[in-house]
Design a protein around this motif. Structure first.
Motif, PDB file in Angstrom:
ATOM      1  N   GLN A  44       0.849  -1.185   0.000  1.00 32.65           N
ATOM      2  CA  GLN A  44       0.000   0.000   0.000  1.00 32.65           C
ATOM      3  C   GLN A  44       0.879   1.226   0.000  1.00 32.65           C
ATOM      4  O   GLN A  44       1.815   1.335   0.794  1.00 32.65           O
ATOM      5  N   CYS A  45       0.596   2.149  -0.901  1.00 35.92           N
ATOM      6  CA  CYS A  45       1.378   3.366  -0.996  1.00 35.92           C
ATOM      7  C   CYS A  45       1.353   4.106   0.337  1.00 35.92           C
ATOM      8  O   CYS A  45       0.289   4.330   0.918  1.00 35.92           O
ATOM      9  N   ASN A  47       1.778   7.092   0.880  1.00 32.32           N
ATOM     10  CA  ASN A  47       1.210   8.438   0.786  1.00 32.32           C
ATOM     11  C   ASN A  47      -0.305   8.436   0.547  1.00 32.32           C
ATOM     12  O   ASN A  47      -1.048   9.118   1.241  1.00 32.32           O
ATOM     13  N   CYS A  48      -0.772   7.624  -0.416  1.00 28.52           N
ATOM     14  CA  CYS A  48      -2.196   7.685  -0.795  1.00 28.52           C
ATOM     15  C   CYS A  48      -2.949   6.402  -0.479  1.00 28.52           C
ATOM     16  O   CYS A  48      -4.153   6.317  -0.763  1.00 28.52           O
ATOM     17  N   ASN A  49      -2.270   5.364   0.043  1.00 29.23           N
ATOM     18  CA  ASN A  49      -2.889   4.095   0.469  1.00 29.23           C
ATOM     19  C   ASN A  49      -3.404   3.240  -0.682  1.00 29.23           C
ATOM     20  O   ASN A  49      -4.095   2.264  -0.442  1.00 29.23           O
ATOM     21  N   ARG A  50      -3.087   3.577  -1.924  1.00 25.54           N
ATOM     22  CA  ARG A  50      -3.522   2.728  -3.035  1.00 25.54           C
ATOM     23  C   ARG A  50      -2.617   1.501  -3.162  1.00 25.54           C
ATOM     24  O   ARG A  50      -1.413   1.593  -2.892  1.00 25.54           O
ATOM     25  N   CYS A  64       3.349   4.411  -4.991  1.00 31.14           N
ATOM     26  CA  CYS A  64       2.760   4.148  -6.314  1.00 31.14           C
ATOM     27  C   CYS A  64       3.432   4.972  -7.409  1.00 31.14           C
ATOM     28  O   CYS A  64       3.139   4.802  -8.595  1.00 31.14           O
ATOM     29  N   CYS A  68       4.198  10.560  -5.269  1.00 33.55           N
ATOM     30  CA  CYS A  68       3.796  10.181  -3.917  1.00 33.55           C
ATOM     31  C   CYS A  68       5.006  10.067  -2.995  1.00 33.55           C
ATOM     32  O   CYS A  68       4.940  10.407  -1.819  1.00 33.55           O
ATOM     33  N   LYS A  71       5.949  13.568  -1.909  1.00 27.60           N
ATOM     34  CA  LYS A  71       5.015  14.125  -0.933  1.00 27.60           C
ATOM     35  C   LYS A  71       5.205  13.501   0.453  1.00 27.60           C
ATOM     36  O   LYS A  71       5.008  14.163   1.471  1.00 27.60           O
ATOM     37  N   ALA A  72       5.568  12.224   0.478  1.00 27.11           N
ATOM     38  CA  ALA A  72       5.705  11.521   1.754  1.00 27.11           C
ATOM     39  C   ALA A  72       7.090  11.691   2.380  1.00 27.11           C
ATOM     40  O   ALA A  72       7.324  11.214   3.493  1.00 27.11           O
ATOM     41  N   ASN A 103      -4.680  -1.688  -9.457  1.00 28.58           N
ATOM     42  CA  ASN A 103      -4.666  -0.294  -9.052  1.00 28.58           C
ATOM     43  C   ASN A 103      -6.056   0.302  -8.999  1.00 28.58           C
ATOM     44  O   ASN A 103      -6.296   1.271  -8.294  1.00 28.58           O
ATOM     45  N   ASN A 274     -11.487   2.687   3.847  1.00 26.88           N
ATOM     46  CA  ASN A 274     -10.597   3.219   2.820  1.00 26.88           C
ATOM     47  C   ASN A 274      -9.183   2.667   2.934  1.00 26.88           C
ATOM     48  O   ASN A 274      -8.215   3.341   2.608  1.00 26.88           O
TER      49      ASN A 274
END
Length: 392
Positions: A44-45, A47-50, A64, A68, A71-72, A103, A274
Motif C-alpha cells: 500500500q502506498c 502516501n495515498c494508500n492505493r 505508487c 507520492c 510528498k511523503a 490499481n 478506505n
C-alpha cells in the motif's frame, strides 16, 4: 527550517527517488551500486494508500510513483534506510506482474454496493473446500475493514505480506477470467459460488436467494457485502477460482454493544473502509465463540494508536439525535434484559405475534412502569392535537 537543513533534506530526497527500467525489470536510483528487483508482494502506498508494487530503492517502502514518494518524504525520511526496514526484503527473488486492474481495485470493490452485510460463519457454511474456511487471522497482524454489518460486527482482511499478495493475485485472476466466462442460463441454487459483475468488475460471490431472477441475493465472498444482482450479471465460476479460500473473516468487536447505526456511528466506521491499517488484538482460546466460529477482537488504528472499539462504544452511548430530521428508533435506547432463572413471574405485554410462537413479556415491576408511562404519553399526546405529522 534552516536553509542548510532544507538543502540536506532535498539532497537526500533526490537520492531516494528512482526510475524503473521495463526492459531489465529493475529499479535504479543515483546509487549505481544499489539495484532491486520488482517486489513479489503487493503493498500500500505510504502516501495515498492505493495498492502498488513499486518500492523505494533504498528501504523498499511501497509508493505508487515518484510524486507520492516526494510528498511523503518529510515523514519517510525519518525511517528511510534504517535497519528495521531492511527486513522487509523478500526471501525469494521472484518477478510477478500484476495487471493494472489491481490499481483500480479500491474504486471497483463492491464494498459500497450496499449497507447491508451478511454474516458468514466458517462453522455454519458448507464450503466446497477446506481452504475456503481457513482462518488467516493472527494476533498482532495488520488488517483492514472490508465491510460493516452492525455496530459490533465487521469483516476484516489480513494485510500480512503473503495474505495481501494472495488476495490481489486472486483479484487479478478473477478479472482476467471474467472476460471469457459463461453467463448463467438458469437461476443458481442457494450456496452456489458464482462470479458477479459489479460495475464492469468481476468478483467471487455466494448465492443466498435466487427466487427472483431480477433480484438474486448474493454475498461477495472476498469482502462480506450483501448485494442483489440480475441473472444476466452472474457467471459460472471455474473450479480454480471456487477452491481458493476466502480472504475476509467476520469478527465481533469486543465490548461493543449492538445498537442502532446512527449517522455519526456510520460516518466513523465507514471512514475505515478506505484501506486504513488496523492492528488486530485477540486471544485465540478465550476470545473464540465456538458455536459461531468467530472471534471477539479489538482493533487499534496503527497510525494514531486510537482504539477503534472504544470509539464505537463512545458513539453508541444512547443520546437523542441532534438532527431533528433523523428518525428516532427504539434502538437508540438501551434494552433492559429480563432476569434469568426458574419460576420467574412475568407479565405478557403483547401476544399479537402468538401465531409465530412469540410473545412480549416483562416483570411485574417493569409492567407497572410501562403502564405509568403509557398514561403519561396519553396526557402528552392529547395536548398536541394541533401538531400532527406523518412519521416515517
Amino acid at each position: 527550517m534552516p536553509e542548510k537543513s532544507r538543502k540536506f533534506i532535498d539532497e537526500k530526497s533526490l537520492q531516494s527517488l528512482g526510475t524503473y527500467d521495463p526492459v531489465r525489470e529493475i529499479y535504479e536510483n543515483n546509487h549505481k551500486s544499489r539495484q532491486t528487483n520488482r517486489p513479489i508482494n503487493i503493498g500500500q502506498c505510504e502516501n495515498c494508500n492505493r495498492p502498488c508494487d513499486i518500492v523505494c530503492a533504498r528501504c523498499r517502502e511501497f509508493f505508487c510513483g515518484l510524486e507520492c514518494q516526494r510528498k511523503a518524504w518529510p515523514k519517510h525520511r525519518q525511517t528511510c534506510g534504517k535497519e528495521k526496514l531492511n527486513d522487509l526484503k523478500p526471501k525469494k527473488e521472484e518477478q510477478t506482474n500484476i495487471s493494472t486492474s489491481v490499481n483500480n481495485q479500491k474504486e471497483s470493490s463492491p464494498k459500497t454496493a450496499s449497507s447491508s452485510v451478511a454474516l458468514l460463519s466458517p462453522l455454519n457454511q458448507e464450503e466446497s473446500s477446506e481452504a475456503l474456511s481457513k482462518n488467516n487471522l493472527r494476533n498482532g497482524n495488520l488488517v483492514t475493514l472490508t465491510a460493516i454489518s452492525k455496530t459490533n460486527i465487521v469483516f476484516i482482511r489480513s494485510k500480512a505480506d503473503e495474505d495481501n499478495f494472495a488476495f490481489f493475485k486472486l483479484i487479478n485472476e478473477v478479472q482476467s477470467a471474467g472476460k471469457s466466462l459463461k453467463k448463467l442460463t438458469k437461476p443458481p441454487i442457494c450456496g452456489q459460488i458464482v462470479i458477479a459483475n459489479f460495475k464492469n468488475q468481476f468478483h467471487r460471490a455466494m448465492i443466498l436467494n435466487s427466487d427472483n431472477e431480477q433480484c438474486i441475493k448474493i454475498v461477495y465472498m472476498d469482502y462480506g457485502n450483501l448485494d442483489a444482482r440480475k441473472l444476466e450479471d452472474l457467471y459460472e465460476a471455474p473450479p480454480q477460482l471456487v477452491n481458493v479460500r476466502r480472504f475476509v473473516e467476520p469478527v465481533i468487536l469486543k465490548d461493543v454493544p449492538e445498537m442502532y447505526m446512527t449517522d455519526e456511528i456510520r460516518k466513523f466506521m465507514y471512514s475505515y473502509l478506505n484501506g486504513i491499517d488496523l492492528v488486530l488484538k485477540f486471544d485465540e482460546k478465550s476470545d473464540l465463540i465456538s458455536d459461531k466460529g468467530i472471534y471477539k477482537v479489538e482493533l487499534i488504528d496503527e497510525t494514531t494508536n486510537q482504539n477503534f472499539n472504544k470509539m464505537v462504544i463512545k458513539l453508541c452511548k444512547p443520546i437523542e439525535p441532534l438532527d431533528t430530521d433523523e428518525a428516532f428508533y427504539a434502538n437508540y435506547l438501551p434494552q433492559k434484559q429480563l432476569p434469568e432463572g426458574d419460576n420467574i413471574e412475568l407479565v405478557v405485554m403483547d401476544n399479537s405475534l402468538l401465531c409465530t410462537g412469540c410473545i412480549s413479556c416483562t416483570t411485574k415491576d417493569w409492567a407497572i412502569e410501562v403502564e405509568k408511562f403509557q398514561k403519561d404519553l396519553q396526557v402528552y399526546a392529547s395536548s398536541l392535537k394541533e401538531q400532527c405529522y406523518t412519521p416515517r
